[in-house]
Scaffold this motif. Structure first.
Motif, PDB file in Angstrom:
ATOM      1  N   ALA A  41      71.409 -39.157 -26.327  1.00  0.00           N
ATOM      2  CA  ALA A  41      70.200 -39.708 -26.939  1.00  0.00           C
ATOM      3  C   ALA A  41      69.652 -40.857 -26.096  1.00  0.00           C
ATOM      4  CB  ALA A  41      70.492 -40.170 -28.360  1.00  0.00           C
ATOM      5  N   ASP A  42      70.530 -41.658 -25.511  1.00  0.00           N
ATOM      6  CA  ASP A  42      70.088 -42.748 -24.631  1.00  0.00           C
ATOM      7  C   ASP A  42      69.369 -42.201 -23.403  1.00  0.00           C
ATOM      8  OD1 ASP A  42      71.085 -44.730 -26.320  1.00  0.00           O
ATOM      9  OD2 ASP A  42      72.955 -44.976 -25.188  1.00  0.00           O
ATOM     10  N   ASP A  43      69.853 -41.086 -22.863  1.00  0.00           N
ATOM     11  CA  ASP A  43      69.182 -40.452 -21.733  1.00  0.00           C
ATOM     12  C   ASP A  43      67.772 -40.002 -22.120  1.00  0.00           C
ATOM     13  OD1 ASP A  43      71.472 -40.779 -20.189  1.00  0.00           O
ATOM     14  OD2 ASP A  43      72.053 -38.654 -20.303  1.00  0.00           O
ATOM     15  N   VAL A  44      67.636 -39.465 -23.330  1.00  0.00           N
ATOM     16  CA  VAL A  44      66.320 -39.036 -23.803  1.00  0.00           C
ATOM     17  C   VAL A  44      65.387 -40.241 -23.897  1.00  0.00           C
ATOM     18  CG1 VAL A  44      65.016 -38.040 -25.744  1.00  0.00           C
ATOM     19  CG2 VAL A  44      67.161 -36.974 -24.990  1.00  0.00           C
ATOM     20  N   ASP A  45      65.869 -41.351 -24.451  1.00  0.00           N
ATOM     21  CA  ASP A  45      65.040 -42.556 -24.530  1.00  0.00           C
ATOM     22  C   ASP A  45      64.605 -43.016 -23.147  1.00  0.00           C
ATOM     23  OD1 ASP A  45      64.882 -42.885 -27.320  1.00  0.00           O
ATOM     24  OD2 ASP A  45      66.779 -43.997 -27.380  1.00  0.00           O
ATOM     25  N   SER A  46      65.522 -43.013 -22.190  1.00  0.00           N
ATOM     26  CA  SER A  46      65.184 -43.414 -20.820  1.00  0.00           C
ATOM     27  C   SER A  46      64.161 -42.471 -20.204  1.00  0.00           C
ATOM     28  CB  SER A  46      66.443 -43.454 -19.956  1.00  0.00           C
ATOM     29  OG  SER A  46      67.319 -44.457 -20.401  1.00  0.00           O
ATOM     30  N   PHE A  47      64.297 -41.184 -20.474  1.00  0.00           N
ATOM     31  CA  PHE A  47      63.360 -40.167 -19.988  1.00  0.00           C
ATOM     32  C   PHE A  47      61.961 -40.407 -20.555  1.00  0.00           C
ATOM     33  CE2 PHE A  47      61.746 -35.997 -21.692  1.00  0.00           C
ATOM     34  CZ  PHE A  47      61.044 -35.609 -20.557  1.00  0.00           C
ATOM     35  N   ILE A  48      61.848 -40.588 -21.867  1.00  0.00           N
ATOM     36  CA  ILE A  48      60.538 -40.824 -22.493  1.00  0.00           C
ATOM     37  C   ILE A  48      59.949 -42.133 -21.966  1.00  0.00           C
ATOM     38  CG2 ILE A  48      59.308 -41.234 -24.665  1.00  0.00           C
ATOM     39  CD1 ILE A  48      60.202 -38.301 -24.313  1.00  0.00           C
ATOM     40  N   ASP A  49      60.769 -43.161 -21.835  1.00  0.00           N
ATOM     41  CA  ASP A  49      60.292 -44.435 -21.276  1.00  0.00           C
ATOM     42  C   ASP A  49      59.777 -44.254 -19.848  1.00  0.00           C
ATOM     43  OD1 ASP A  49      60.917 -45.739 -23.638  1.00  0.00           O
ATOM     44  OD2 ASP A  49      62.813 -46.565 -22.869  1.00  0.00           O
ATOM     45  N   ALA A  50      60.459 -43.440 -19.052  1.00  0.00           N
ATOM     46  CA  ALA A  50      60.014 -43.181 -17.676  1.00  0.00           C
ATOM     47  C   ALA A  50      58.652 -42.494 -17.664  1.00  0.00           C
ATOM     48  CB  ALA A  50      61.053 -42.348 -16.927  1.00  0.00           C
ATOM     49  N   LEU A  51      58.438 -41.560 -18.587  1.00  0.00           N
ATOM     50  CA  LEU A  51      57.129 -40.912 -18.687  1.00  0.00           C
ATOM     51  C   LEU A  51      56.061 -41.921 -19.109  1.00  0.00           C
ATOM     52  CD1 LEU A  51      57.904 -37.493 -20.442  1.00  0.00           C
ATOM     53  CD2 LEU A  51      57.235 -37.857 -18.063  1.00  0.00           C
ATOM     54  N   LEU A  52      56.389 -42.751 -20.090  1.00  0.00           N
ATOM     55  CA  LEU A  52      55.427 -43.745 -20.588  1.00  0.00           C
ATOM     56  C   LEU A  52      55.083 -44.795 -19.538  1.00  0.00           C
ATOM     57  CD1 LEU A  52      56.789 -44.398 -24.185  1.00  0.00           C
ATOM     58  CD2 LEU A  52      54.546 -43.428 -23.614  1.00  0.00           C
ATOM     59  N   ASN A  53      56.048 -45.202 -18.746  1.00  0.00           N
ATOM     60  CA  ASN A  53      55.859 -46.305 -17.812  1.00  0.00           C
ATOM     61  C   ASN A  53      55.613 -45.864 -16.378  1.00  0.00           C
ATOM     62  OD1 ASN A  53      56.304 -48.252 -19.868  1.00  0.00           O
ATOM     63  ND2 ASN A  53      58.490 -47.834 -19.716  1.00  0.00           N
ATOM     64  N   GLY A  54      55.626 -44.563 -16.150  1.00  0.00           N
ATOM     65  CA  GLY A  54      55.469 -44.064 -14.790  1.00  0.00           C
ATOM     66  C   GLY A  54      54.022 -43.894 -14.387  1.00  0.00           C
ATOM     67  N   ARG A  55      53.848 -43.199 -13.300  1.00  0.00           N
ATOM     68  CA  ARG A  55      52.512 -42.946 -12.770  1.00  0.00           C
ATOM     69  C   ARG A  55      51.704 -42.088 -13.738  1.00  0.00           C
ATOM     70  NH1 ARG A  55      52.861 -41.447  -6.507  1.00  0.00           N
ATOM     71  NH2 ARG A  55      51.030 -40.346  -7.247  1.00  0.00           N
ATOM     72  N   HIS A  56      50.396 -42.298 -13.753  1.00  0.00           N
ATOM     73  CA  HIS A  56      49.535 -41.549 -14.673  1.00  0.00           C
ATOM     74  C   HIS A  56      49.525 -40.053 -14.386  1.00  0.00           C
ATOM     75  CE1 HIS A  56      46.768 -41.723 -11.297  1.00  0.00           C
ATOM     76  NE2 HIS A  56      46.079 -40.767 -11.883  1.00  0.00           N
ATOM     77  N   ASP A  57      49.843 -39.658 -13.150  1.00  0.00           N
ATOM     78  CA  ASP A  57      49.844 -38.234 -12.830  1.00  0.00           C
ATOM     79  C   ASP A  57      51.209 -37.580 -13.078  1.00  0.00           C
ATOM     80  OD1 ASP A  57      51.141 -39.507 -10.715  1.00  0.00           O
ATOM     81  OD2 ASP A  57      50.238 -38.222  -9.172  1.00  0.00           O
ATOM     82  N   ARG A  58      52.074 -38.305 -13.781  1.00  0.00           N
ATOM     83  CA  ARG A  58      53.401 -37.775 -14.123  1.00  0.00           C
ATOM     84  C   ARG A  58      53.758 -38.134 -15.562  1.00  0.00           C
ATOM     85  NH1 ARG A  58      55.920 -40.096  -8.678  1.00  0.00           N
ATOM     86  NH2 ARG A  58      54.770 -38.771  -7.249  1.00  0.00           N
ATOM     87  N   ASN A  59      52.832 -37.892 -16.491  1.00  0.00           N
ATOM     88  CA  ASN A  59      53.095 -38.219 -17.891  1.00  0.00           C
ATOM     89  C   ASN A  59      53.428 -36.977 -18.719  1.00  0.00           C
ATOM     90  OD1 ASN A  59      50.543 -37.099 -18.095  1.00  0.00           O
ATOM     91  ND2 ASN A  59      49.672 -38.775 -19.284  1.00  0.00           N
ATOM     92  N   CYS A  60      53.822 -35.931 -18.028  1.00  0.00           N
ATOM     93  CA  CYS A  60      54.233 -34.685 -18.682  1.00  0.00           C
ATOM     94  C   CYS A  60      55.454 -34.156 -17.940  1.00  0.00           C
ATOM     95  CB  CYS A  60      53.094 -33.674 -18.636  1.00  0.00           C
ATOM     96  SG  CYS A  60      53.422 -32.143 -19.539  1.00  0.00           S
ATOM     97  N   ALA A  61      56.319 -33.486 -18.676  1.00  0.00           N
ATOM     98  CA  ALA A  61      57.539 -32.927 -18.084  1.00  0.00           C
ATOM     99  C   ALA A  61      57.817 -31.565 -18.695  1.00  0.00           C
ATOM    100  CB  ALA A  61      58.722 -33.859 -18.349  1.00  0.00           C
ATOM    101  N   VAL A  62      58.585 -30.772 -17.971  1.00  0.00           N
ATOM    102  CA  VAL A  62      59.138 -29.550 -18.540  1.00  0.00           C
ATOM    103  C   VAL A  62      60.634 -29.787 -18.712  1.00  0.00           C
ATOM    104  CG1 VAL A  62      57.368 -27.937 -17.797  1.00  0.00           C
ATOM    105  CG2 VAL A  62      59.265 -28.456 -16.257  1.00  0.00           C
ATOM    106  N   VAL A  63      61.149 -29.251 -19.816  1.00  0.00           N
ATOM    107  CA  VAL A  63      62.533 -29.481 -20.212  1.00  0.00           C
ATOM    108  C   VAL A  63      63.169 -28.133 -20.522  1.00  0.00           C
ATOM    109  CG1 VAL A  63      64.023 -30.635 -21.893  1.00  0.00           C
ATOM    110  CG2 VAL A  63      61.868 -31.717 -21.202  1.00  0.00           C
ATOM    111  N   TYR A  64      64.399 -27.963 -20.053  1.00  0.00           N
ATOM    112  CA  TYR A  64      65.142 -26.726 -20.296  1.00  0.00           C
ATOM    113  C   TYR A  64      66.515 -27.077 -20.843  1.00  0.00           C
ATOM    114  CZ  TYR A  64      61.569 -25.064 -17.102  1.00  0.00           C
ATOM    115  OH  TYR A  64      60.362 -24.790 -16.499  1.00  0.00           O
ATOM    116  N   SER A  65      66.944 -26.340 -21.851  1.00  0.00           N
ATOM    117  CA  SER A  65      68.285 -26.536 -22.400  1.00  0.00           C
ATOM    118  C   SER A  65      69.289 -25.770 -21.555  1.00  0.00           C
ATOM    119  CB  SER A  65      68.352 -26.047 -23.842  1.00  0.00           C
ATOM    120  OG  SER A  65      69.691 -26.094 -24.296  1.00  0.00           O
ATOM    121  N   LEU A  66      70.340 -26.463 -21.136  1.00  0.00           N
ATOM    122  CA  LEU A  66      71.418 -25.815 -20.388  1.00  0.00           C
ATOM    123  C   LEU A  66      72.343 -25.032 -21.311  1.00  0.00           C
ATOM    124  CD1 LEU A  66      72.224 -28.785 -17.986  1.00  0.00           C
ATOM    125  CD2 LEU A  66      70.944 -26.687 -17.457  1.00  0.00           C
TER     126      LEU A  66
END
Length: 142
Positions: free
Chosen positions: A24-49
């Motif tokens: 869950a902490d990794d997910v929070d860090s991931f969402i924070d990275a999207l929120l605080n990152g570059r404007h052209d990288r505010n979307c991600a694709v996610v796959y369940s292993l």
């Protein structure tokens, strides 16, 4: 059951080596990275292993996650046997997010509060890649 985690792609280096989320902490860090990152990288694709791959080697699903740092909202789509998108309470029109410099549109009425986005991705991690039930979903029109 041990959860294998999630693969994420939203940075250029992820095209060679996807990011990994296992808590869950990794997910929070991931969402924070999207929120605080570059404007052209505010979307991600996610796959369940934890979900099997197709005979071709490709994943049988894709969760797209977009976030808007100013509105503090986001949107999700899950493509597998059907194409679903988060059902939002606010309709600001088509939500445009950027996935590695490319526009990714989410249909009108799909944006939800950022905390709900976090919760849904955490549930996707914890339930082995099944549809999160903590938010409402609707059929994606496009």
């Amino acid at each position: 059951m041990r959860i294998k985690g999630l693969e994420v792609q939203f940075q250029p280096e992820h095209t060679r080596a996807p990011g990994q989320l296992s808590s869950a902490d990794d997910v929070d860090s991931f969402i924070d990275a999207l929120l605080n990152g570059r404007h052209d990288r505010n979307c991600a694709v996610v796959y369940s292993l934890d979900r099997p791959t197709l005979p071709s080697g490709y994943r049988d699903h894709e969760l797209a996650v977009g976030v808007d740092r100013i509105a503090r909202t986001g949107a999700l789509t899950l493509a597998d046997d059907e194409n679903l998108v988060s059902k939002g309470t606010v309709d600001r029109g088509i939500g445009e997010y950027m996935l590695l410099g490319h526009v990714r549109e989410f249909m009108p009425g799909s944006e939800i509060p950022i905390e709900n986005v976090r919760q849904a991705v955490k549930e996707f991690l914890e339930n082995g890649g099944r549809l999160p039930t903590c938010i409402e979903w609707q059929e994606e029109e496009f």
